[in-house]
Design a protein around this motif. Structure first.
Motif, mmCIF file in Angstrom:
data_model
loop_
_atom_site.group_PDB
_atom_site.id
_atom_site.type_symbol
_atom_site.label_atom_id
_atom_site.label_comp_id
_atom_site.label_asym_id
_atom_site.label_seq_id
_atom_site.Cartn_x
_atom_site.Cartn_y
_atom_site.Cartn_z
ATOM 1 N N HIS A 16 -17.420 16.293 -0.638
ATOM 2 C CA HIS A 16 -18.272 15.143 -0.926
ATOM 3 C C HIS A 16 -17.535 14.259 -1.920
ATOM 4 N N ALA A 17 -17.427 12.957 -1.613
ATOM 5 C CA ALA A 17 -16.587 12.078 -2.413
ATOM 6 C C ALA A 17 -17.255 10.731 -2.648
ATOM 7 N N ARG A 18 -16.788 10.051 -3.674
ATOM 8 C CA ARG A 18 -17.119 8.650 -3.939
ATOM 9 C C ARG A 18 -15.842 7.954 -4.388
ATOM 10 N N VAL A 19 -15.769 6.636 -4.145
ATOM 11 C CA VAL A 19 -14.590 5.862 -4.537
ATOM 12 C C VAL A 19 -15.041 4.610 -5.276
ATOM 13 N N PHE A 20 -14.455 4.384 -6.452
ATOM 14 C CA PHE A 20 -14.761 3.227 -7.294
ATOM 15 C C PHE A 20 -13.519 2.337 -7.391
ATOM 16 N N ALA A 21 -13.720 1.035 -7.208
ATOM 17 C CA ALA A 21 -12.604 0.080 -7.285
ATOM 18 C C ALA A 21 -13.085 -1.208 -7.942
ATOM 19 N N ASP A 22 -13.708 -1.085 -9.091
ATOM 20 C CA ASP A 22 -14.240 -2.250 -9.800
ATOM 21 C C ASP A 22 -13.179 -3.324 -10.011
ATOM 22 N N THR A 71 -13.711 17.526 6.869
ATOM 23 C CA THR A 71 -14.589 16.361 6.963
ATOM 24 C C THR A 71 -15.074 15.994 5.570
ATOM 25 N N VAL A 72 -14.920 14.721 5.215
ATOM 26 C CA VAL A 72 -15.329 14.230 3.900
ATOM 27 C C VAL A 72 -16.559 13.347 4.058
ATOM 28 N N ASN A 93 -7.600 2.840 -7.115
ATOM 29 C CA ASN A 93 -8.901 3.363 -6.724
ATOM 30 C C ASN A 93 -9.126 4.664 -7.484
ATOM 31 N N VAL A 94 -10.371 4.948 -7.812
ATOM 32 C CA VAL A 94 -10.702 6.219 -8.453
ATOM 33 C C VAL A 94 -11.610 6.996 -7.502
ATOM 34 N N LEU A 95 -11.104 8.114 -6.986
ATOM 35 C CA LEU A 95 -11.826 8.950 -6.035
ATOM 36 C C LEU A 95 -12.273 10.223 -6.735
ATOM 37 N N VAL A 96 -13.582 10.460 -6.763
ATOM 38 C CA VAL A 96 -14.111 11.719 -7.279
ATOM 39 C C VAL A 96 -14.510 12.579 -6.092
ATOM 40 N N VAL A 97 -14.257 13.877 -6.178
ATOM 41 C CA VAL A 97 -14.475 14.759 -5.028
ATOM 42 C C VAL A 97 -14.840 16.154 -5.499
ATOM 43 N N ALA A 98 -15.674 16.816 -4.706
ATOM 44 C CA ALA A 98 -16.036 18.212 -4.967
ATOM 45 C C ALA A 98 -16.157 18.942 -3.639
ATOM 46 N N ARG A 99 -15.966 20.248 -3.699
ATOM 47 C CA ARG A 99 -16.164 21.075 -2.515
ATOM 48 C C ARG A 99 -17.640 21.088 -2.134
ATOM 49 N N GLY A 100 -17.908 21.182 -0.822
ATOM 50 C CA GLY A 100 -19.283 21.212 -0.336
ATOM 51 C C GLY A 100 -19.774 19.822 -0.007
ATOM 52 N N GLY A 101 -21.025 19.745 0.431
ATOM 53 C CA GLY A 101 -21.569 18.449 0.807
ATOM 54 C C GLY A 101 -23.081 18.476 0.849
#
Length: 341
Positions: free
Chosen positions: A258-264, A299-300, A243-251
Motif C-alpha cells: 500500500h503506497a502514497r506519493v507526494f509531489a508538492d 500489486t501496489v 517524489n516522496v513515496l511511502v509504502v508498507a507491506r499489506g493492503g
C-alpha cells in the motif's frame, strides 16, 4: 481543499489563445484503473498532432485539466512516436502513467498503431510499451508478447482481478542515490520515527524521475502520512526535488503493498497512481529484498486515500549481468474526448 502552503515555482504561461492549439483534439483516460473500471486510477489528457504546441501553451492546457500530467503527441521518429510530458510546473523527461496512457490512446483510439507493441520517444529516450491480457485466473497471457519485456519473468501479480488488457513498460535501469535517516524524514511526513521501517533504507531511486522511497511500519502509518510545512520545503531545498513515496507491506484491498506519493514541489500534493515512482519502488524492492529473495512480482495499491483507487503491477529481476530490470503495468480505460476551442 488542501490549504497547506505550497512552493509555487511555476512560470507564467500564455493565455491559450494561440491558433496552434485551437481545434486540438484530445482524449482523457484513466491509467492504472482498479479492475479496469472508469473513474479510478490516474487521469490523463492526451493531446494529438501537438508538434507545434510550445511549452507555454502545453503548461496552460495541463493546468486547465487540473491533472497531474498531460501528454502532447508529435511526429513519428526513428525512435518511435515523439511524446512530451508536462506536469503543472514544467516539462518532465519521463512519467509512468502518461507513458502507458498515451500508448493506449494511440493503439485503441487513434488507430496509428494496432499492434500489441508500441515505442514512444520520450525525454529519457525510447520506451517500449506492450499489451498483456489479464485472464480469469489472474495470469498475464499475451500470445507471443508475454514475458518479452521481462527476460523470463512473465508472472503477473495475482490479486483476483481479471478480464481486461494491461499495458506494460520496461523503464530505464534504476539508479540508487542517497539514503535519509528515519529521524530526518519522519517529521517531513508528520510521522514519528517509530513509524518508519528502519530494517531497510529510506533511499532515493531514479528511473528517469527521482523518487525517495520511504518504507513505513504499517498501512496505518501510510494512511496518516502527510507532507508538513515548513519541514517539507526545507527538506526539498536541501535534498533536491523528488517524489516522496511511502509504502508498507499489506493492503486494504488485496494488494501486496500500500503506497502514497507526494509531489508538492511539482504542484501535485498527492498523486493517485505514479508509474515512474512504481518503477523506482520495483528496483528498490529487488535491491533490498523487501518482499523476499528473488524476482519481484507484486500489486501496489495507491490513491485509496484520495478516492481514486489504483492498481499498479510491478515486476523486477536481475539480468544475466546482474543488473536490475524493472517493469510496470496496469489497466487503461477511455473516459472522454474533445477539442480545444
Amino acid at each position: 481543499m488542501d490549504d497547506r502552503p505550497t512552493r509555487d515555482r511555476r512560470p507564467r504561461v500564455a493565455d491559450g489563445g494561440s491558433p496552434s492549439i485551437r481545434g486540438l483534439r484530445y482524449h482523457v483516460v484513466d491509467v492504472f484503473a482498479r479492475d479496469g473500471e472508469r473513474f479510478t486510477g490516474n487521469q490523463l489528457a492526451v493531446f494529438h498532432d501537438a508538434a507545434d504546441v510550445d511549452a507555454e501553451e502545453a503548461l496552460a492546457l495541463t493546468r486547465e485539466t487540473n491533472f497531474s500530467e498531460c501528454t502532447f503527441v508529435g511526429d513519428e521518429t526513428d525512435d518511435g512516436r515523439a511524446v512530451r510530458i508536462f506536469d503543472p510546473a514544467e516539462e518532465i523527461p519521463f512519467a509512468g502513467h502518461p507513458t502507458l496512457g498515451t500508448a493506449a490512446v494511440q493503439r485503441e483510439l487513434i488507430g496509428d498503431d494496432e499492434s500489441d507493441r508500441l515505442t514512444l520517444n520520450l525525454g529519457v529516450g525510447p520506451i517500449d510499451v506492450w499489451v498483456e491480457e489479464r485472464t480469469a485466473d489472474g495470469d498475464g497471457v499475451d500470445g507471443d508478447e508475454v514475458g518479452d519485456g521481462t527476460d523470463g519473468n512473465d508472472e503477473t501479480p495475482d490479486d483476483g482481478q481479471s478480464g481486461h488488457e494491461e499495458y506494460w513498460m520496461r523503464q530505464v535501469p534504476p539508479e540508487f542515490g542517497e539514503t535519509v535517516p528515519a529521524d530526518v524524514i519522519a517529521p517531513v511526513l508528520g510521522l514519528d520515527t517509530a513509524d518508519v521501517d528502519e530494517s531497510v533504507p529510506v533511499q532515493a531511486v531514479s528511473t528517469g524521475l527521482p523518487t525517495l522511497v520511504v518504507p513505513l511500519a504499517s498501512v496505518d502509518a501510510v494512511g496518516r502520512a502527510a507532507t508538513t510545512e515548513p519541514e517539507y520545503a526545507e527538506f526539498i531545498d536541501a535534498f533536491g526535488e523528488h517524489n516522496v513515496l511511502v509504502v508498507a507491506r499489506g493492503g486494504v484491498d488485496g494488494g501486496d503493498l500500500h503506497a502514497r506519493v507526494f509531489a508538492d514541489y511539482a504542484g501535485v500534493p498527492e498523486d493517485p497512481a505514479t508509474g515512474s515512482a512504481a518503477g523506482c519502488l520495483a528496483g528498490w524492492l529487488l535491491e533490498h529484498r523487501f518482499l523476499g529473495d528473488g524476482p519481484v512480482s507484486a500489486t501496489v495499491e495507491q490513491g485509496y486515500e484520495m478516492g481514486r483507487p489504483s492498481r499498479l503491477r510491478l515486476r523486477a529481476e536481475r539480468d544475466a549481468a546482474g543488473d536490475p530490470v524493472v517493469e510496470v503495468g496496469g489497466a487503461v480505460v477511455p473516459v472522454a474526448e474533445g477539442r480545444v476551442l
